[in-house]
Write a protein that holds these residues in place. Structure first.
Motif, short mmCIF file in Angstrom:
data_model
loop_
_atom_site.label_atom_id
_atom_site.label_comp_id
_atom_site.label_asym_id
_atom_site.label_seq_id
_atom_site.Cartn_x
_atom_site.Cartn_y
_atom_site.Cartn_z
N LYS A 1 0.87 -1.18 0.00
CA LYS A 1 0.00 0.00 0.00
C LYS A 1 0.91 1.22 0.00
CE LYS A 1 -3.18 2.44 3.16
NZ LYS A 1 -3.88 2.33 4.47
N VAL A 2 0.69 2.13 -0.95
CA VAL A 2 1.56 3.29 -1.09
C VAL A 2 0.72 4.56 -1.13
CG1 VAL A 2 3.24 4.45 -2.58
CG2 VAL A 2 3.31 1.96 -2.32
N ALA A 3 1.13 5.56 -0.33
CA ALA A 3 0.45 6.85 -0.35
C ALA A 3 0.81 7.61 -1.62
CB ALA A 3 0.84 7.66 0.88
N LEU A 4 -0.18 8.25 -2.24
CA LEU A 4 0.03 9.04 -3.44
C LEU A 4 0.11 10.52 -3.07
CD1 LEU A 4 -2.54 7.24 -5.77
CD2 LEU A 4 -0.04 6.96 -5.76
N ASP B 1 -2.57 -7.84 -13.33
CA ASP B 1 -1.32 -8.30 -13.93
C ASP B 1 -0.71 -9.39 -13.05
OD1 ASP B 1 1.06 -7.84 -15.86
OD2 ASP B 1 1.99 -7.68 -13.88
N GLY B 2 -0.36 -10.52 -13.66
CA GLY B 2 0.34 -11.57 -12.94
C GLY B 2 -0.41 -12.11 -11.75
N GLY B 3 -1.74 -12.13 -11.81
CA GLY B 3 -2.54 -12.62 -10.70
C GLY B 3 -2.80 -11.59 -9.62
N ASP B 4 -2.29 -10.36 -9.79
CA ASP B 4 -2.48 -9.30 -8.81
C ASP B 4 -3.48 -8.26 -9.32
OD1 ASP B 4 -0.56 -10.47 -7.19
OD2 ASP B 4 1.07 -9.24 -7.99
N LEU B 5 -4.18 -7.62 -8.40
CA LEU B 5 -5.05 -6.50 -8.72
C LEU B 5 -4.44 -5.23 -8.14
CD1 LEU B 5 -7.13 -9.05 -8.61
CD2 LEU B 5 -8.86 -7.25 -8.57
N PHE B 6 -4.44 -4.17 -8.95
CA PHE B 6 -3.92 -2.88 -8.51
C PHE B 6 -5.12 -1.94 -8.41
CE2 PHE B 6 -0.57 -5.24 -10.43
CZ PHE B 6 0.56 -4.94 -9.68
N ILE B 7 -5.43 -1.54 -7.19
CA ILE B 7 -6.64 -0.78 -6.89
C ILE B 7 -6.23 0.59 -6.36
CG2 ILE B 7 -8.77 -0.71 -5.54
CD1 ILE B 7 -8.64 -3.77 -5.42
N ARG B 8 -6.77 1.62 -6.95
CA ARG B 8 -6.36 2.98 -6.64
C ARG B 8 -7.50 3.77 -5.97
NH1 ARG B 8 -5.14 7.73 -9.94
NH2 ARG B 8 -4.75 9.32 -8.35
N SER B 9 -7.18 4.52 -4.93
CA SER B 9 -8.13 5.45 -4.32
C SER B 9 -7.59 6.87 -4.52
CB SER B 9 -8.31 5.15 -2.83
OG SER B 9 -7.18 5.60 -2.09
N ASP B 10 -8.26 7.85 -3.91
CA ASP B 10 -7.75 9.22 -4.02
C ASP B 10 -6.56 9.46 -3.11
OD1 ASP B 10 -9.25 9.02 -1.70
OD2 ASP B 10 -10.02 11.07 -1.82
N LYS B 11 -6.20 8.46 -2.29
CA LYS B 11 -5.09 8.63 -1.35
C LYS B 11 -3.99 7.58 -1.50
CE LYS B 11 -7.97 10.86 2.16
NZ LYS B 11 -8.50 10.79 3.55
N HIS B 12 -4.34 6.38 -1.95
CA HIS B 12 -3.37 5.29 -1.98
C HIS B 12 -3.48 4.46 -3.26
CE1 HIS B 12 -3.81 6.02 2.44
NE2 HIS B 12 -2.50 5.81 2.42
N LEU B 13 -2.41 3.74 -3.54
CA LEU B 13 -2.42 2.68 -4.54
C LEU B 13 -2.16 1.37 -3.81
CD1 LEU B 13 -2.55 1.79 -7.53
CD2 LEU B 13 -0.08 2.10 -7.63
N TYR B 14 -3.01 0.38 -4.03
CA TYR B 14 -2.94 -0.91 -3.34
C TYR B 14 -2.61 -2.00 -4.36
CZ TYR B 14 -5.78 1.52 0.24
OH TYR B 14 -6.27 2.39 1.18
N CYS B 15 -1.82 -2.98 -3.92
CA CYS B 15 -1.58 -4.18 -4.71
C CYS B 15 -2.11 -5.37 -3.93
CB CYS B 15 -0.09 -4.37 -5.00
SG CYS B 15 0.28 -5.90 -5.91
N VAL B 16 -3.08 -6.08 -4.53
CA VAL B 16 -3.72 -7.22 -3.89
C VAL B 16 -3.39 -8.47 -4.65
CG1 VAL B 16 -5.95 -8.28 -3.38
CG2 VAL B 16 -5.62 -5.83 -2.95
N GLY B 17 -2.97 -9.53 -3.96
CA GLY B 17 -2.67 -10.79 -4.62
C GLY B 17 -2.50 -11.89 -3.60
N LYS B 18 -2.55 -13.12 -4.08
CA LYS B 18 -2.41 -14.25 -3.18
C LYS B 18 -1.00 -14.32 -2.63
CE LYS B 18 -6.09 -17.13 -5.04
NZ LYS B 18 -6.45 -18.45 -5.61
#
Length: 449
Positions: free
Chosen positions: A53-56, A432-449
């Protein structure tokens, strides 16, 4: 002849490898569908299956894209950062293109662009999506962003600016701004500069020089992103939904090839999608309406090429075509129709993480008086569904991601939330590669197994 076949096979192989990345709005040709074979997660939270999880540096409604080992996303800073505070001075506005490491989320570089003034005032409906609504695109060698009046900008993969081209200096009379994302076709960067010049413009992607420009008042109320649809070996159509019609243009010169009558609405907010059989589908929200039209032809093809039309409505988000079925979401309800006939397969309410149906979920954050987007289902979700591994993913404005099984009946697999903080989730996920990249107005999240 054998050499031509070998060259064609090599080009197809290269094309397939490029398509594996998620390099434009909603991935391969704007379909929202990942053609990868990796399993994607059905469940996650702030403690489960969250890789990073990364702050933008600021908000934005644009979607992330994936290019090899890099993630790109745009946002803005300096002006209009919150509805609860005075917007500040427009001269301090900066648009950002940010490059992150795909595996760790580490910010590799951040490039900012100064505004061309005056800009849209941060108020009303414009503040619903703001100054970073256009998703960037890439050819694997360069990355391209569109920043409205500040123009189209090209960078190499290390963040060196290559060129910047101003496409128009007008403002949207509705004060809604623009959001259509740039796309690539051969050596052209095609931009729908709806508010800025009521035009679709093609730039040489190496130099930024204008190649062609197609102007029309119809672009003034268009917010969707075009797609390219192969007709045969000699012809490809550039297709976009505009008020009242669907248009097919020649991507080489921007000239109109065909059009058909479509939804009876004076705005077109979503994007059209295409099947592999050369059929284009549109489902629009504000005025309602759905359509399936075969590409090819010339002039008015309303009578000859429209396969079916209906009264389906999906608000702002773009529908998704997966395994012959079209899914779309509106006001907490998921709809599924048959792509061949347009007939309904199922319609059902989604269950939120509170146990209530999504349409019963109370708004979080106080609507327009609170954070951008308010929350809950108020008919104003902006994110479009994506699909992978037999699952459909849809992110609500309030941050709940609904996961349903891709089938001919409604089977909700999960509803997931990454944060309990008030964040606006208006972007469509990247896969990409089994991961989901989900973006909000504050953060970018990488979700994966």
């Amino acid at each position: 002849m054998q050499s031509r076949v070998a060259v064609f096979a090599l080009l197809m192989l290269i094309s397939s490898s490029v398509q594996a990345d998620w390099m434009r709005f909603r991935g391969p040709n704007g379909s929202g569908v990942s053609d990868e074979t990796q399993a994607t997660p059905a469940e996650w939270s702030s403690q489960k299956n969250l890789k990073w999880k990364v702050a933008l540096p600021g908000p934005g409604s644009s979607s992330p894209i994936i290019v090899g080992d890099k993630v790109f996303v745009t946002c803005w800073s300096g002006y209009g950062m919150s509805r609860n505070e005075p917007p500040g001075d427009q001269k301090d506005l900066r648009r950002h293109l940010i490059c992150l490491d795909r595996k760790t989320g580490k910010v590799l570089w951040d490039r900012s662009v100064k505004p061309v003034l005056p800009e849209d005032v941060y108020t009303g409906m414009f503040a619903e999506h703001g100054f970073a609504s256009h998703t960037p695109t890439s050819d694997g060698k360069h990355v391209y962003a569109y920043f409205g009046k500040s123009g189209a900008v090209a960078y190499d993969m290390e963040g060196k600016q290559l060129w910047q081209t101003i496409i128009g200096d007008e403002l949207d009379p509705r004060r809604w701004g623009s959001s259509s994302s740039p796309i690539l076709y051969k050596d052209l960067l095609i931009v729908t500069a709806s508010a800025e010049s009521e035009a679709m413009v093609a730039l040489n992607n190496e130099t930024g020089k204008e190649v062609w420009r197609q102007e029309s008042t119809g672009f003034n109320a268009t917010w969707g992103t075009p797609i390219v649809v192969p007709v045969n070996q000699e012809r490809t159509d550039l297709v976009i939904g505009v008020p009242y019609e669907i248009w097919g243009l020649n991507p080489e010169n921007g000239k109109l090839r065909w059009y058909c009558e479509a939804m009876d609405t004076d705005t077109y907010c979503s994007s059209v999608i295409a099947g592999k059989d050369g059929v284009v589908y549109g489902i629009e929200g504000r005025g309602g309406g759905s359509i399936a039209v075969k590409v090819d032809g010339s002039g008015d093809v309303t009578k000859s090429n429209v396969l079916w039309s209906g009264r389906d409505a999906n608000r702002i988000e773009t529908p998704i075509l997966y395994d012959g079925r079209i899914y779309f979401f509106s006001r907490g309800i998921v709809n599924c129709i048959d792509a061949k006939t347009g007939e309904r397969i199922f319609r059902g309410r989604l269950e939120s993480d509170s146990g209530l149906t999504a349409s019963e979920e109370p708004a979080r954050g106080g609507g327009f008086g609170g954070r951008r987007g308010g929350g809950g289902f108020r008919g104003s979700d902006y994110s479009s569904p994506v699909a992978a591994d037999g699952k459909i993913y849809f992110v609500s404005r309030s941050g709940e991601t609904y996961v349903i099984k891709a089938s001919d009946k409604l089977e909700q697999l999960a509803v997931n939330r990454l944060t309990t903080d008030e964040e606006d989730f208006s972007a469509s996920p990247a896969i990409d590669g089994g991961d989901l990249f989900i973006r909000s107005d504050k953060h970018l999240y990488c979700v994966g197994k």
